[in-house]
Design a protein around this motif. Structure first.
Motif, mmCIF file in Angstrom:
data_model
loop_
_atom_site.group_PDB
_atom_site.id
_atom_site.type_symbol
_atom_site.label_atom_id
_atom_site.label_comp_id
_atom_site.label_asym_id
_atom_site.label_seq_id
_atom_site.Cartn_x
_atom_site.Cartn_y
_atom_site.Cartn_z
ATOM 1 N N ALA A 1 0.821 -1.215 0.000
ATOM 2 C CA ALA A 1 0.000 0.000 0.000
ATOM 3 C C ALA A 1 0.857 1.269 0.000
ATOM 4 C CB ALA A 1 -0.931 0.001 1.208
ATOM 5 N N ASN A 2 2.093 1.170 0.448
ATOM 6 C CA ASN A 2 2.995 2.318 0.504
ATOM 7 C C ASN A 2 3.279 2.811 -0.919
ATOM 8 O OD1 ASN A 2 5.456 3.862 0.531
ATOM 9 N ND2 ASN A 2 5.890 3.033 2.564
ATOM 10 N N GLU B 1 -3.549 -1.986 -3.370
ATOM 11 C CA GLU B 1 -4.156 -2.941 -2.438
ATOM 12 C C GLU B 1 -4.047 -4.323 -3.062
ATOM 13 O OE1 GLU B 1 -8.533 -3.894 -0.579
ATOM 14 O OE2 GLU B 1 -8.045 -1.825 -1.064
ATOM 15 N N ILE B 2 -3.351 -5.225 -2.356
ATOM 16 C CA ILE B 2 -3.117 -6.558 -2.913
ATOM 17 C C ILE B 2 -3.918 -7.620 -2.163
ATOM 18 C CG2 ILE B 2 -0.793 -5.956 -3.689
ATOM 19 C CD1 ILE B 2 0.236 -7.649 -1.246
ATOM 20 N N ASP C 1 -8.112 3.945 -5.144
ATOM 21 C CA ASP C 1 -9.493 4.303 -5.483
ATOM 22 C C ASP C 1 -10.227 3.180 -6.210
ATOM 23 O OD1 ASP C 1 -8.359 4.374 -8.005
ATOM 24 O OD2 ASP C 1 -8.774 6.512 -8.359
ATOM 25 N N GLY C 2 -9.524 2.051 -6.461
ATOM 26 C CA GLY C 2 -10.133 0.877 -7.074
ATOM 27 C C GLY C 2 -10.430 1.004 -8.555
#
Length: 169
Positions: A6-7, A14-15, A46-47
């Motif tokens: 996420a960094n 996002e994994i 934001d997907g």
């Protein structure tokens, strides 16, 4: 992995993934470790898009090992404090606070290890890998080499990965 991925300096995504916990090694000795399969990419915060990692690189193993060790011990301590752990056999003394605290202190000094393999070639290789770890018994019949008359002692082969030859126990 999710924290590091996420960094924004690492992946910024996002994994997800699949993990299998093992508690023994090839010689059937206590050797807790986790096998993970993780896509080398993830969803943007934001997907809206897929963010791929650099070719042949996903996450740096040294920061991952340090973070995993720290978070694992933090959650282990929380479970101990919540009385959610049970200790049996040789580990029974760890139910006492002083013994548990001593073990935690020793584990804080350990260099935690993360090993990352090259990416899989495709879905068939992923399924074959997972199948080896999720659908087999602790010791296959093919590894048994001897059994005493009383059926109380068994000999089997195992591989010492520090050496190239098979061992016999």
């Amino acid at each position: 992995m999710t924290t590091l991925a996420a960094n924004q300096r690492r992946l910024g995504a996002e994994i997800g993934g699949v993990a299998v916990l093992h508690t023994w090694g090839q010689a059937l000795t206590h050797h807790p470790h986790i096998h993970c399969v993780v896509p080398g990419a993830g969803l943007s915060p934001d997907g809206t898009r897929w963010i791929a990692s650099r070719p042949n690189f996903f996450l740096a193993v040294k920061p991952l090992a340090r973070l995993f060790g720290r978070l694992f011990l933090k959650r282990l301590i929380a479970a101990f404090n919540a009385r959610a752990l049970r200790f049996f056999g040789d580990l029974a003394p760890l139910a006492e606070l002083d013994a548990f605290a001593g073990r935690i202190k020793a584990m804080q000094l350990v260099n935690w290890v993360v090993y990352a393999k090259r990416p899989f070639g495709g879905p068939a290789q992923v399924l074959a890998y997972l199948g080896r770890y999720t659908h087999r018994v602790a010791i296959a019949n093919s590894r048994f080499v001897a059994l005493d008359e009383d059926h109380t002692k068994v000999a089997f082969t195992w591989k010492d990965y520090r050496q190239t030859a098979r061992q016999r126990s």
